[in-house]
Enzyme design. Structure first.
Site, short mmCIF file in Angstrom:
data_model
loop_
_atom_site.label_atom_id
_atom_site.label_comp_id
_atom_site.label_asym_id
_atom_site.label_seq_id
_atom_site.Cartn_x
_atom_site.Cartn_y
_atom_site.Cartn_z
CB SER A 76 -21.64 20.88 -38.18
OG SER A 76 -21.81 19.73 -37.37
CB THR A 208 12.56 29.66 -71.34
OG1 THR A 208 13.44 30.38 -72.22
CG2 THR A 208 12.79 28.17 -71.51
CG HIS A 209 12.57 33.90 -69.56
ND1 HIS A 209 12.73 34.26 -68.24
CD2 HIS A 209 13.65 33.12 -69.86
CE1 HIS A 209 13.84 33.75 -67.76
NE2 HIS A 209 14.41 33.04 -68.72
CB SER A 330 -19.36 36.99 -76.93
OG SER A 330 -19.71 38.30 -76.56
CE LYS A 336 -13.99 36.58 -77.92
NZ LYS A 336 -14.28 37.31 -76.68
CD GLU A 343 -11.41 32.37 -70.53
OE1 GLU A 343 -11.54 33.45 -69.94
OE2 GLU A 343 -11.93 32.12 -71.63
CE1 TYR A 370 -13.34 18.35 -32.66
CE2 TYR A 370 -14.58 19.29 -30.82
CZ TYR A 370 -14.44 19.05 -32.17
OH TYR A 370 -15.39 19.50 -33.06
CD GLN A 375 -19.56 22.69 -35.95
OE1 GLN A 375 -19.87 22.08 -34.93
NE2 GLN A 375 -20.21 23.76 -36.36
CE LYS A 378 -16.69 17.45 -39.15
NZ LYS A 378 -15.87 18.37 -38.31
#
Length: 511
Positions: A76, A208-209, A330, A336, A343, A370, A375, A378
């Site tokens: 690890s 709304t909606h 683009s 564009k 995004e 444990y 392990q 992480k």
């Protein structure tokens, strides 16, 4: 029959041989072909590598080393080496406690502390060699310390297990990571509040909606994001309070029979107290789950903000324009201008939520104490923190580089009869029951649709033909500007209320 002269020849696999017969009286003797001798040499070299492998710090009862495949699968250090500062800090506290309790000498402690200082210096200067055969950050540092200072280093692991060591490191790391995220959250809040200050008085359609609903001040909408981020901060602060207890000294799971002082190490590491139960101390990963849950909620908030700003930057809305500094183009369409950062913020929220789900599934079937499965906690943790910090930073930069298109927004405001609810409130003030008011305004809107006009364009006669409750003062409630000014409830979009909210945030954030 000749055998190869090698101290470990009995461990070598049988070799393919070619027999050669030599007449020496009545007997025949055999010898190895050159090809077989070469193969034996190669096998000896490979075997020597295995014999020469460094004995594991836990390898006293083992006769054979683990295979290369197991070693590669189990290591690890390739990702947990970023815990080095916290591991060294924990070792310093532990060594000092052992010396105070008389379990090691002051001379040993000083030697250990000096060696840890040198290892930290080497790591930070890029001189330290991380070895996968030493499995993880803890064994890399301890083995390097032994190489550096010799016998005193072997005393450092007194009354300590990797089980309590790793979870101590993890709590220290999470504590620092939360502080970093809190700082990023505040920077984004400041950026959004600055946007609100710059756009005083700008009214936008509230949805709304995804349908037009009521007019709101842009400042009011922007401050709604600030409120979300404040809850995100509060969750992290609470998470930090709960994780700030010290597992060190729990050892493997049962504690120790040696006279250690867990309160001393807890204080030295800035924890509120030692954990009360040694089994819980090495088992618990609730703090990681809670941390990743908090990050996931933050990621969802950022994704929602990203979605709104991406939509608003579209030609269909045209409500905001990002600067070239936070836009991309683009490869095929030269016209564009894309709000790619937001995004990606929207997309990367999936990673953060996925990291949480990974941890939930990892922990769901584990018995107490444990297990090596842990392990795997992480990489999702590190990824979640790295991703959420990146999302916060780029959202802050985007907020600092956008302009709201006032003229386009104002032209768009008349559509959708945004003042209809305010008109219903007007009728309520005239003593009309709300449900009746709702019906009257609905019929008024239908009349507007038939006449292709706004509510404020109706004559008083038009309105009174629907209800005699309408009077000449009705026009004080019509139009988005009048509508916004009529809001007066606490927390509403009324200009007075918003001004108070904005002032409170300016003070709280120290702008």
């Amino acid at each position: 029959m000749r055998t190869l002269a090698h101290p470990h020849h009995t461990l070598l696999p049988s070799l393919p041989r070619q027999r050669r017969s030599f007449a020496t009286g009545a007997t025949k003797r055999r010898c190895w072909s050159p090809a077989a001798v070469a193969m034996a040499a190669d096998l000896r070299t490979e075997h020597d590598k295995k014999v020469d492998k460094e004995n594991k710090l836990w390898g006293g009862r083992f006769e054979d080393s683990v295979t290369d495949a197991v070693e590669r699968f189990s290591e690890s250090v390739s990702f947990d080496k970023q815990l080095y500062k916290h591991d060294i800090r924990g070792s310093r506290a532990h060594a000092s406690m052992l010396a105070k309790q008389g379990l090691i000498s002051d001379s040993d402690r000083n030697c250990i502390l000096s060696g840890l200082d040198e290892i930290e210096r080497q790591i930070e200067n890029g001189e330290f060699v991380w070895r996968t055969d030493r499995e993880d950050v803890h064994m890399n540092i301890e083995a390097a310390l032994t190489d550096l200072i010799g016998e005193p280093a072997k005393k450092l692991h007194t009354a300590r297990s990797r089980n309590d060591q790793v979870v101590t490191d993890l709590r220290l790391w999470c504590r620092d990571a939360i502080d970093q995220i809190l700082s990023c959250l505040k920077q984004l809040q400041v950026a959004i509040v600055m946007l609100a200050i710059e756009n005083e008085g700008l009214i936008v359609p509230g949805y709304t909606h995804l349908q037009r609903a009521q007019p709101v001040l842009l400042q009011h909408l922007l401050l709604s994001y600030v409120e979300q981020l404040e809850r995100d901060s509060s969750r992290l602060v609470n998470c930090k309070d709960r994780l700030n207890i010290c597992p060190l000294g729990a050892c493997a799971l049962a504690g120790t029979g040696l006279p250690i002082d867990r309160f001393m190490t807890s204080d030295a590491l800035g924890f509120a107290a030692p954990m009360k139960n040694s089994i819980d101390a090495v088992s618990d990963r609730d703090f990681v789950l809670e941390f990743l849950a908090a990050n996931s909620i933050t990621a969802i908030h950022l994704s929602r903000l990203g979605e709104e700003w991406v939509m608003w930057a579209s030609e269909e809305f045209g409500f905001l324009t990002p600067s070239d500094k936070v836009s991309t183009g683009s490869s095929i369409m030269p016209q564009k201008k894309n709000p790619d950062p937001m995004e990606l913020v929207r997309g990367k929220s999936a990673r953060v939520v996925g990291d949480l789900v990974t941890l939930l599934v990892l922990c769901k079937g584990l018995p107490q104490a444990y297990n090596r499965d842990l392990q795997e906690d992480k990489e999702p943790l590190f990824d979640s923190v790295k991703t959420i910090i990146g999302m916060l930073e780029v959202t802050t930069e985007f907020a600092q580089n956008i302009t709201f298109y006032r003229e386009r927004i104002q032209k768009a405001l008349p559509a959708g009869h945004l003042d209809a609810t305010t008109l219903a409130d007007y009728l309520v003030k005239k003593g009309v029951p709300f449900r009746t008011s709702h019906d009257i305004v609905g019929r008024s809107v239908a009349l507007c649709i038939a006449k292709n006009c706004q509510l404020s364009d109706l004559t008083l006669g038009d309105m009174q033909s629907i209800s005699p409750a309408f009077e000449g003062d009705v026009y004080e409630f019509l139009g988005v500007e009048n509508s916004v000014e009529k809001f007066c409830s606490y927390g509403s979009t009324g200009s007075g209320m918003v001004a108070e909210q904005l002032s409170a945030w300016i003070s709280k954030l120290g702008i």
